[in-house]
Scaffold this active site. Structure first.
Site, PDB file in Angstrom:
ATOM      1  N   GLY A  26      46.190  11.717  20.219  1.00 39.24           N
ATOM      2  CA  GLY A  26      46.811  13.024  20.423  1.00 39.24           C
ATOM      3  C   GLY A  26      48.103  13.121  19.633  1.00 39.24           C
ATOM      4  N   GLN A  46      56.181  16.049  16.622  1.00 37.47           N
ATOM      5  CA  GLN A  46      56.078  14.663  16.160  1.00 37.47           C
ATOM      6  C   GLN A  46      55.902  14.539  14.645  1.00 37.47           C
ATOM      7  OE1 GLN A  46      52.956  13.576  19.281  1.00 37.47           O
ATOM      8  NE2 GLN A  46      54.087  11.666  19.025  1.00 37.47           N
ATOM      9  N   CYS A  87      52.429   6.352  22.546  1.00 36.74           N
ATOM     10  CA  CYS A  87      52.853   7.569  21.850  1.00 36.74           C
ATOM     11  C   CYS A  87      53.174   7.175  20.418  1.00 36.74           C
ATOM     12  CB  CYS A  87      54.085   8.145  22.532  1.00 36.74           C
ATOM     13  SG  CYS A  87      54.721   9.631  21.739  1.00 36.74           S
ATOM     14  N   LEU A  88      52.681   7.953  19.455  1.00 29.53           N
ATOM     15  CA  LEU A  88      52.896   7.591  18.047  1.00 29.53           C
ATOM     16  C   LEU A  88      54.376   7.617  17.666  1.00 29.53           C
ATOM     17  CD1 LEU A  88      49.867   9.328  16.276  1.00 29.53           C
ATOM     18  CD2 LEU A  88      50.180   6.901  16.764  1.00 29.53           C
ATOM     19  N   HIS A 122      50.434  14.828  28.310  1.00 28.49           N
ATOM     20  CA  HIS A 122      51.397  14.124  27.446  1.00 28.49           C
ATOM     21  C   HIS A 122      51.793  15.002  26.253  1.00 28.49           C
ATOM     22  CE1 HIS A 122      52.751  10.278  25.291  1.00 28.49           C
ATOM     23  NE2 HIS A 122      52.731  11.181  24.337  1.00 28.49           N
ATOM     24  N   GLU A 123      50.801  15.588  25.601  1.00 29.10           N
ATOM     25  CA  GLU A 123      51.092  16.387  24.393  1.00 29.10           C
ATOM     26  C   GLU A 123      51.813  17.697  24.727  1.00 29.10           C
ATOM     27  OE1 GLU A 123      50.900  14.731  21.839  1.00 29.10           O
ATOM     28  OE2 GLU A 123      49.485  13.222  22.498  1.00 29.10           O
ATOM     29  N   HIS A 177      55.445  17.225  25.103  1.00 25.26           N
ATOM     30  CA  HIS A 177      56.161  17.102  23.825  1.00 25.26           C
ATOM     31  C   HIS A 177      56.724  18.453  23.372  1.00 25.26           C
ATOM     32  CE1 HIS A 177      55.916  13.094  22.101  1.00 25.26           C
ATOM     33  NE2 HIS A 177      54.634  12.984  22.388  1.00 25.26           N
TER      34      HIS A 177
HETATM   35 NI    NI Z   1      53.405  11.292  22.373  1.00 21.31          NI
END
Ligand code: NI
Length: 183
Positions: A49, A54, A96-97, A138-139, A142
């Site tokens: 995701g 990000q 998380c990236l 989660h996304e 963000h």
């Molecule tokens: Ni993340």
């Protein structure tokens, strides 16, 4: 066929990750292009995701593909997603990236109903559970500048302090051209 590009992932410490992204007023080719680039970036970094902040864009766009190795599985693109309802509770490990190397258990609602626009601007409503519900929550967070570490206990954050500082340092170097383009 839209040409796709791998974008640079913003790491913890970059201010864009803490911004509340404004809603998108109209879904245009620019949003479609960004969504495709986000997918390409997500696959390149082997994530499931990704949210637009990000990759440096304060826009309410998320992409998810919880089965990246299954070509027949269609990825999810959502614009201006909102959570209509949440139910239950489950603890699952998350990464998380923007936080390379960190994976921790987070408690969240187990089921969600989400509404948003697809890449054509049409309203879609989805009900999910399991990993997909997890990724959606989660996304979507963000987009409001909320990060998964905000769910950690103070003790856990303290234990991860050195690791988090290292990620911040790396982010600081990116801006000065410290890291080459990921292509
Ligand atoms: Ni993340």
């Amino acid at each position: 066929m839209i040409e796709m590009a791998v974008l640079e992932i913003r790491l913890y410490g970059d201010n864009v990750l803490r911004e509340c992204a404004p809603p998108i007023e109209k879904v245009t080719d620019a949003e479609r292009q960004l969504a495709q680039d986000m997918l390409e970036t997500m696959y390149a970094y082997r994530g499931v995701g990704l949210a637009a902040p990000q990759v440096g864009f304060s826009k309410r766009i998320i992409v998810i593909d919880i089965e990246p190795d299954d070509d027949s599985h269609k990825p999810t693109i959502l614009i201006n997603p909102i959570i209509l309802s949440q139910d239950g509770e489950v603890v699952l490990e998350e990464g998380c990236l923007s936080f390379p190397g960190i994976r921790e258990e987070v408690k969240r609602p187990a089921e969600v109903v989400v509404e948003g626009l697809d890449e054509t601007g049409r309203i879609v409503k989805i009900e999910e559970e399991g990993l997909m519900a997890r990724a959606l929550q989660h996304e979507i967070e963000h987009l409001d500048g909320i990060l998964f570490i905000d769910h950690f206990s103070r003790l856990k954050r303290k234990l991860l302090k050195n690791q988090l500082n290292k990620i911040k340092q790396k982010e600081g170097q990116n801006g000065k051209g410290g890291r080459g383009d990921f292509k």
